[in-house]
Design a protein around this motif. Structure first.
Motif, PDB file in Angstrom:
ATOM      1  N   LEU A   2       0.837  -1.210   0.000  1.00 18.33           N
ATOM      2  CA  LEU A   2       0.000   0.000   0.000  1.00 18.33           C
ATOM      3  C   LEU A   2       0.869   1.257   0.000  1.00 18.33           C
ATOM      4  N   ASN A   3       1.983   1.220   0.724  1.00 14.84           N
ATOM      5  CA  ASN A   3       2.913   2.356   0.684  1.00 14.84           C
ATOM      6  C   ASN A   3       3.499   2.521  -0.719  1.00 14.84           C
ATOM      7  N   ASP A   4       3.798   1.396  -1.375  1.00 14.46           N
ATOM      8  CA  ASP A   4       4.271   1.454  -2.760  1.00 14.46           C
ATOM      9  C   ASP A   4       3.216   2.074  -3.667  1.00 14.46           C
ATOM     10  N   LYS A   5       1.957   1.714  -3.453  1.00 19.09           N
ATOM     11  CA  LYS A   5       0.857   2.262  -4.269  1.00 19.09           C
ATOM     12  C   LYS A   5       0.750   3.768  -4.073  1.00 19.09           C
ATOM     13  N   ILE A   6       0.924   4.228  -2.841  1.00 18.59           N
ATOM     14  CA  ILE A   6       0.871   5.669  -2.574  1.00 18.59           C
ATOM     15  C   ILE A   6       1.976   6.382  -3.340  1.00 18.59           C
ATOM     16  N   ALA A   7       3.173   5.814  -3.333  1.00 17.83           N
ATOM     17  CA  ALA A   7       4.293   6.415  -4.073  1.00 17.83           C
ATOM     18  C   ALA A   7       3.996   6.449  -5.569  1.00 17.83           C
ATOM     19  N   GLU A   8       3.411   5.367  -6.103  1.00 14.02           N
ATOM     20  CA  GLU A   8       3.043   5.335  -7.526  1.00 14.02           C
ATOM     21  C   GLU A   8       2.007   6.417  -7.842  1.00 14.02           C
ATOM     22  N   ILE A   9       1.024   6.563  -6.980  1.00  9.15           N
ATOM     23  CA  ILE A   9      -0.027   7.563  -7.190  1.00  9.15           C
ATOM     24  C   ILE A   9       0.554   8.966  -7.140  1.00  9.15           C
ATOM     25  N   GLU A  10       1.465   9.206  -6.196  1.00  6.45           N
ATOM     26  CA  GLU A  10       2.097  10.527  -6.113  1.00  6.45           C
ATOM     27  C   GLU A  10       2.875  10.837  -7.384  1.00  6.45           C
ATOM     28  N   TYR A  11       3.567   9.838  -7.931  1.00  5.81           N
ATOM     29  CA  TYR A  11       4.294  10.026  -9.182  1.00  5.81           C
ATOM     30  C   TYR A  11       3.326  10.322 -10.331  1.00  5.81           C
ATOM     31  N   GLN A  12       2.238   9.574 -10.390  1.00  6.02           N
ATOM     32  CA  GLN A  12       1.230   9.803 -11.434  1.00  6.02           C
ATOM     33  C   GLN A  12       0.632  11.201 -11.320  1.00  6.02           C
ATOM     34  N   ILE A  13       0.396  11.660 -10.108  1.00  2.87           N
ATOM     35  CA  ILE A  13      -0.144  13.012  -9.900  1.00  2.87           C
ATOM     36  C   ILE A  13       0.849  14.046 -10.421  1.00  2.87           C
ATOM     37  N   GLU A  14       2.128  13.854 -10.123  1.00  3.91           N
ATOM     38  CA  GLU A  14       3.159  14.773 -10.628  1.00  3.91           C
ATOM     39  C   GLU A  14       3.150  14.809 -12.150  1.00  3.91           C
ATOM     40  N   GLN A  15       3.074  13.633 -12.758  1.00  7.70           N
ATOM     41  CA  GLN A  15       3.068  13.553 -14.220  1.00  7.70           C
ATOM     42  C   GLN A  15       1.824  14.219 -14.802  1.00  7.70           C
ATOM     43  N   LEU A  16       0.700  14.050 -14.150  1.00  8.27           N
ATOM     44  CA  LEU A  16      -0.530  14.700 -14.612  1.00  8.27           C
ATOM     45  C   LEU A  16      -0.457  16.217 -14.452  1.00  8.27           C
ATOM     46  N   GLN A  17       0.191  16.690 -13.391  1.00 13.79           N
ATOM     47  CA  GLN A  17       0.353  18.131 -13.207  1.00 13.79           C
ATOM     48  C   GLN A  17       1.242  18.720 -14.300  1.00 13.79           C
ATOM     49  N   VAL A  18       2.290  18.003 -14.685  1.00 12.46           N
ATOM     50  CA  VAL A  18       3.158  18.453 -15.778  1.00 12.46           C
ATOM     51  C   VAL A  18       2.351  18.514 -17.072  1.00 12.46           C
ATOM     52  N   LEU A  19       1.560  17.492 -17.329  1.00 15.72           N
ATOM     53  CA  LEU A  19       0.721  17.471 -18.525  1.00 15.72           C
ATOM     54  C   LEU A  19      -0.289  18.620 -18.507  1.00 15.72           C
ATOM     55  N   LYS A  20      -0.882  18.872 -17.373  1.00 15.91           N
ATOM     56  CA  LYS A  20      -1.857  19.963 -17.245  1.00 15.91           C
ATOM     57  C   LYS A  20      -1.202  21.305 -17.574  1.00 15.91           C
ATOM     58  N   LEU A  21      -0.004  21.532 -17.037  1.00 17.45           N
ATOM     59  CA  LEU A  21       0.709  22.779 -17.326  1.00 17.45           C
ATOM     60  C   LEU A  21       1.016  22.914 -18.813  1.00 17.45           C
ATOM     61  N   GLU A  22       1.404  21.829 -19.445  1.00 11.28           N
ATOM     62  CA  GLU A  22       1.686  21.838 -20.880  1.00 11.28           C
ATOM     63  C   GLU A  22       0.423  22.177 -21.679  1.00 11.28           C
ATOM     64  N   LEU A  23      -0.681  21.581 -21.308  1.00  8.61           N
ATOM     65  CA  LEU A  23      -1.950  21.867 -21.993  1.00  8.61           C
ATOM     66  C   LEU A  23      -2.367  23.321 -21.782  1.00  8.61           C
ATOM     67  N   GLU A  24      -2.210  23.805 -20.569  1.00  8.67           N
ATOM     68  CA  GLU A  24      -2.552  25.212 -20.287  1.00  8.67           C
ATOM     69  C   GLU A  24      -1.653  26.153 -21.092  1.00  8.67           C
ATOM     70  N   ARG A  25      -0.380  25.815 -21.219  1.00  8.60           N
ATOM     71  CA  ARG A  25       0.532  26.638 -22.012  1.00  8.60           C
ATOM     72  C   ARG A  25       0.101  26.663 -23.480  1.00  8.60           C
ATOM     73  N   LEU A  26      -0.241  25.497 -24.010  1.00  9.44           N
ATOM     74  CA  LEU A  26      -0.708  25.435 -25.399  1.00  9.44           C
ATOM     75  C   LEU A  26      -1.948  26.303 -25.601  1.00  9.44           C
ATOM     76  N   LEU A  27      -2.864  26.227 -24.664  1.00  2.79           N
ATOM     77  CA  LEU A  27      -4.099  27.006 -24.791  1.00  2.79           C
ATOM     78  C   LEU A  27      -3.853  28.501 -24.619  1.00  2.79           C
ATOM     79  N   SER A  28      -2.928  28.861 -23.749  1.00  6.70           N
ATOM     80  CA  SER A  28      -2.662  30.291 -23.535  1.00  6.70           C
ATOM     81  C   SER A  28      -1.952  30.909 -24.740  1.00  6.70           C
ATOM     82  N   ASP A  29      -1.205  30.093 -25.489  1.00  2.00           N
ATOM     83  CA  ASP A  29      -0.506  30.578 -26.686  1.00  2.00           C
ATOM     84  C   ASP A  29      -1.366  30.444 -27.951  1.00  2.00           C
ATOM     85  N   TRP A  30      -2.580  30.063 -27.801  1.00  2.00           N
ATOM     86  CA  TRP A  30      -3.463  29.789 -28.938  1.00  2.00           C
ATOM     87  C   TRP A  30      -3.662  31.039 -29.781  1.00  2.00           C
TER      88      TRP A  30
END
Length: 137
Positions: free
Chosen positions: A91-119
């Motif tokens: 379960l601790n391993d799963k929490i670490a995996e989820i935290e990593y996935q959240i970080e990756q999703l936040q990076v993706l969100k920022l990239e999408l927001e940047r694309l939209l702001s430069d539209w």
């Protein structure tokens, strides 16, 4: 004689648990469940303890644990030990995996927001361009 009365055919186990017969057979093939025998007609028989195992399997899956991990826990249990320490590590391993996935999703969100702001409206269309807004520049 009393033990015979507590055994249930796979169809009844499926009906009472809400888990399809095919899934119960699959769990048995993986070693998560053990039939206690078979009827004369060849139907699998299970003790009433199968319901606790099925409930454990479904709960563990809902927490993101794989069937292989669940089998490891059940093997520890079947040897007479509680698998809680093993489960805690997973379960601790799963929490670490989820935290990593959240970080990756936040990076993706920022990239999408940047694309939209430069539209900017596209005025010229090139034959090889599909959408310049998302294509690398």
């Amino acid at each position: 004689m009393l033990a015979q009365e507590t055994q249930k055919q796979i169809g009844l186990v499926a009906k009472e648990s809400g888990i399809p017969i095919k899934t119960i057979r699959y769990y048995e093939d993986l070693g998560l469940l053990k039939a206690s025998g078979r009827t004369e007609g060849g139907f699998r028989l299970f003790n009433s303890s199968v319901f606790a195992r099925l409930s454990f399997i479904k709960r563990a899956q809902s927490l993101g644990l794989s069937l292989l991990e669940i089998k490891e826990f059940l093997d520890v249990h079947d040897q007479g030990d509680l698998p809680c320490d093993h489960i805690k590590v997973k379960l601790n391993d799963k929490i670490a995996e989820i935290e990593y996935q959240i970080e990756q999703l936040q990076v993706l969100k920022l990239e999408l927001e940047r694309l939209l702001s430069d539209w900017k409206p596209v005025s010229e269309i090139s034959e090889n361009t599909i959408c310049p807004i998302i294509e690398p520049t």
